[in-house]
Design an enzyme around this catalytic site. Structure first.
Site, PDB file in Angstrom:
ATOM      1  N   SER A   1       0.804  -1.228   0.000  1.00  0.00           N
ATOM      2  CA  SER A   1       0.000   0.000   0.000  1.00  0.00           C
ATOM      3  C   SER A   1       0.835   1.276   0.000  1.00  0.00           C
ATOM      4  O   SER A   1       0.312   2.354  -0.295  1.00  0.00           O
ATOM      5  CB  SER A   1      -0.950   0.019   1.197  1.00  0.00           C
ATOM      6  OG  SER A   1      -0.242   0.188   2.403  1.00  0.00           O
TER       7      SER A   1
ATOM      8  N   LYS B   1       0.578   4.565   6.950  1.00  0.00           N
ATOM      9  CA  LYS B   1       0.069   5.426   5.876  1.00  0.00           C
ATOM     10  C   LYS B   1       0.727   6.799   6.010  1.00  0.00           C
ATOM     11  O   LYS B   1       1.459   7.079   6.953  1.00  0.00           O
ATOM     12  CB  LYS B   1      -1.454   5.575   5.954  1.00  0.00           C
ATOM     13  CG  LYS B   1      -2.252   4.283   5.991  1.00  0.00           C
ATOM     14  CD  LYS B   1      -2.198   3.504   4.689  1.00  0.00           C
ATOM     15  CE  LYS B   1      -3.003   2.203   4.802  1.00  0.00           C
ATOM     16  NZ  LYS B   1      -2.802   1.331   3.623  1.00  0.00           N
TER      17      LYS B   1
END
Length: 229
Positions: free
Chosen positions: A45, A98
């Site tokens: 990701s 993230k």
């Protein structure tokens, strides 16, 4: 002439080793709990900036919430672009990584895969797309990879996204991230092993053996010590 007598019997070598090991373990636990923590990347990701198999050092006290910690440590507020490790809002037993995109009080919108903060386009040199953004004049599907918002980021929360925008479960899907869920900021790659998600699904012994045999051939030596931007 008088001589002093020892207060007790001399320590054995084994006891000295044992005490040294105990002290080392206590110090290691203190550092891990309050200062730094290791974290490994299990998914894609954050590609192409962070790769599956990257092992990171996470600074845990940079965002420490307690008042006494703020007074003693070099703590600062969250900044856009910080790469943070946090407890998943959907499953707090799992850790995610993230990038901070939206800060408290800001209005965030995604148009044609482009982020706008308070109406201004955000430059994101770190972003990777599996499919390029469509032209501005072309209609997009109601797909959160392309179109999202506008939303207002509440106080005490963050809007986080993966760098691999077409392959990231992030705030677009599960909402705003409470700042209290953040464990720390990723600062450096201390080791990187060429791997894929399947390696992390092996039983512990198989994973260990694979790591030992491939240490030399699969280590990405050029990534060691790389600062995370």
């Amino acid at each position: 002439m008088t001589t002093s007598t020892p207060s007790g019997p001399p320590k054995s070598t084994a006891r000295e080793y044992f005490e040294s090991i105990v002290i080392a373990v206590i110090l290691a636990l203190f550092v891990r709990t309050w200062c730094f923590q290791a974290f490994k990347i299990p998914t894609g990701s954050m590609e192409n900036n962070l790769l599956i198999g990257d092992h990171l050092v996470v600074n845990k006290f940079l965002f420490a919430p307690a008042a006494f910690e703020k007074a003693l440590l070099p703590i600062r507020s969250f900044r856009r672009g910080d790469v943070v490790v946090f407890k998943s809002p959907e499953d707090p037993e799992r850790d995610f990584i993230k990038r901070v995109i939206g800060l408290p009080g800001e209005t965030l919108e995604l148009r044609h895969k482009k982020i706008f903060i308070n109406g201004a386009a955000l430059e994101e040199p770190y972003v990777h797309y599996l499919l390029p953004p469509r032209p501005d004049g072309e209609m997009t599907a109601f797909d959160k990879r392309e179109t999202y918002g506008p939303v207002n980021v509440p106080q005490g929360h963050l809007f986080v996204m993966g760098d691999n925008r077409d392959n990231s479960q992030d705030s677009r899907y599960w909402g705003f991230l409470p700042q209290s869920y953040v464990k720390g900021r990723a600062v450096m790659v201390y080791w990187s092993f060429e791997s894929d998600a399947a390696d992390y699904e092996r039983p512990g012994l198989e994973q260990l053996l694979a790591g030992l045999t491939g240490f030399v051939t699969k280590t990405r030596w050029g990534r060691l010590g790389q600062q995370i931007q």
